[in-house]
Design an enzyme around this catalytic site. Structure first.
Site, PDB file in Angstrom:
ATOM      1  N   HIS A 105       0.810  -1.221   0.000  1.00 14.39           N
ATOM      2  CA  HIS A 105       0.000   0.000   0.000  1.00 14.39           C
ATOM      3  C   HIS A 105       0.846   1.276   0.000  1.00 14.39           C
ATOM      4  CE1 HIS A 105      -3.654  -2.375   1.753  1.00 14.39           C
ATOM      5  NE2 HIS A 105      -3.086  -2.972   0.721  1.00 14.39           N
TER       6      HIS A 105
ATOM      7  N   GLU B 280     -12.612   1.071  -5.596  1.00 11.95           N
ATOM      8  CA  GLU B 280     -13.391   2.288  -5.844  1.00 11.95           C
ATOM      9  C   GLU B 280     -12.854   3.132  -6.985  1.00 11.95           C
ATOM     10  OE1 GLU B 280     -13.573   4.585  -2.230  1.00 11.95           O
ATOM     11  OE2 GLU B 280     -14.811   3.066  -1.201  1.00 11.95           O
TER      12      GLU B 280
END
Ligand code: HEC
Length: 476
Positions: A252, A345
């Site tokens: 990440h 998303e």
């Protein structure tokens, strides 16, 4: 306190162990297969409405654990049902064990990459420009014949007339760590590159290892520099977090960079695996940042006057945004981010907005536990679009070229897990149509529109640079 933490760790380890310990009972797996799967995937696993399990192609992710999730949660928009309410976790494990074993034993060779693909509007011609890199991550075009390509392993290459030059650029930073998701990541040119020669890079920087550390700590870093005679020179650091924010995980990092029309530079930093920190304004992770191209902070950045907040933050509540693009009409920034299991998303980024991670999400944990009971809350933004289960959404770019005139302003999207390239038709803040353009080649890492209007896709596993052009423009 320590005692409780210990219990949590033990429980967590127990829960995630279930899907991985595939000790399948072959007999039971075969029975379940014949009863529930054969009608679509074929009595001999040869395929039919569903895919073949003998060709070594796993379009929706490889490995028993990933396939287990595909079977449990299904594939939306296709006719692959979710089996979670029909089969127990153990039964799914058995049938996955069975099909994985059949695939392993099959002597079929994977089908070759197609040279042409039919899509709704265009026939696509596929050309492999390069297959020599380790893990291509990003490409930036200097002009029609020259481009720069990052390889995650830490090398920056020049591409001339579609050919990667063997001599990579010398003198890049030595502290690039290349483990898991860490590495040399994005490359972007200055909007005034022709005049100033600046090249922007993002990478996962590791600190020197302290004595008591098993692994060095790392964090996203943004730099710029120039290239002269094959050497990286004039390096400047534009964003670097204080050392206390570095951590040992190699996940990440975010790391996409984009300029808007006014010349602001945006970059993403993923939550670094510490999800609560995405809501903490005193930390740089889980945020999209905005700076001037020399690294200074714009005077109208939204959290400049908030005590303790990192001044470069532009929006927050992000998990791991690996796609950033400016909309060709509104000129605003859009982003994609990886959700956990589900809840990938597409977001329309605006100043000061909270995109909700991890307080609201459409995703669930990889162990099947829910992350949040909420998908919406006051004061938090809804995604424009979400993919559940996750396709592992990566790069995005709006098509603004002329070659595919029928795709003007459509959003091109890459998926790592589903290994596809998609086209989204967007009206205002709504996705009104989604088409899979390419599938079955590899993990699609990035998509870029070249100055020639062709579409360039960087693929991992196998490593490829692809060029897509229309065969016939049957739109006009
Ligand atoms: C009603 C039809 C149908 C049934 C029943 C069905 N599937 Fe599928 N399955 C599909 C379709 C359609 C796809 C997607 C094929 C494609 O790539 O277009 C798919 C895809 C898959 C994939 C992903 C393959 C890949 O390439 O990654 C797996 C795994 C899978 N199915 C397993 C199963 C299992 C196990 C069962 C039985 C428990 C099952 N399916 C039952 C229709 C079905």
């Amino acid at each position: 306190m320590n005692f409780l933490a210990g219990i949590n760790v033990a429980l967590f380890a127990f829960v995630i162990a279930i899907p991985t310990m595939v000790q399948a009972d072959a007999g039971e797996g075969r029975e379940i297969y014949q009863k529930h799967c054969a009608e679509c995937h074929g009595a001999e696993l040869q395929g039919g409405l569903g895919s073949s399990f003998l060709d070594h192609v796993w379009n929706y992710g490889e490995g028993p654990r990933t396939i287990w999730m595909t079977v449990k949660y299904g594939i939306p928009n296709l006719e692959m049902p979710a089996w979670k309410d029909v089969l127990s976790d153990g039964e799914i494990k058995s049938v996955v064990g069975f099909i994985v074993a059949q695939d392993k034993n099959s002597a079929l060779v994977p089908p070759p990459m197609p040279e042409q693909v039919k899509t709704e509007i265009y026939g696509l011609a596929l050309e492999v420009l390069d297959d020599s890199l380790d893990e291509p991550w990003s490409i930036a075009f200097i002009n029609k014949t020259q481009a720069l390509v990052t390889d995650k392993t830490g090398k920056l290459y020049q591409m001339l007339n579609g050919k990667i030059q063997k001599d990579f650029i010398r003198g890049l930073p030595q502290d690039i760590t290349n483990i898991n998701q860490a590495g040399l990541l994005d490359v972007v040119l200055d909007p005034d590159y022709a005049d100033n020669g600046w090249i922007y890079l993002s990478y996962s920087q590791e600190l020197a290892k302290a004595k008591d550390e098993k692994r060095a700590r790392a964090m996203t870093r943004i730099i710029r520099g120039r290239i002269k005679d094959g050497n990286w020179i004039d390096q400047q650091i534009l964003f670097e977090a204080p050392e206390e924010f570095y951590s040992t995980t190699r996940h990440h990092f975010g790391s996409r960079i984009v300029f808007d029309e006014q010349g602001y530079l945006y970059f993403s930093v993923g939550d670094r695996g510490a999800k609560e920190q995405a809501q903490d304004m005193s930390r740089p992770n889980g945020k999209i940042h905005r700076i001037h191209k020399d690294g200074s902070i714009p005077k109208d950045n939204p959290f400049l006057n908030q005590r303790g907040a990192i001044p470069s933050i532009f929006s927050f509540g992000h998990r791991n945004p690996q796609g950033l693009a400016t909309h060709p009409v509104t000129k605003e920034v859009w982003s994609t981010e990886h959700g956990p299991m589900g809840g990938d998303e597409l977001n329309h980024i605006r100043s000061a907005k909270n995109f909700g991670w991890p307080e609201i999400t459409y995703g669930i944990n990889y162990d099947g536990n829910i992350i949040s009971a909420f998908t919406e809350k006051d004061g938090m933004e809804q995604p424009v679009h979400h993919w559940t289960p996750s396709i592992a959404v990566c790069d995005i770019n709006f098509y603004a070229g002329d070659l595919f005139s029928g795709w003007k302003n459509n959003l091109l999207v890459t998926s790592l897990k589903y290994r596809d390239l998609r086209r989204l038709v967007i009206e205002g803040d709504k996705v009104v149509h989604e088409e899979v353009l390419l599938r079955g080649i590899g993990r699609m890492r990035s998509v870029t529109v070249g100055p020639d209007g062709a579409i360039y896709v960087l693929v991992n596993e196998p490593s490829l640079i692809l060029r897509l052009t229309p065969i016939v423009d049957n739109k006009d």
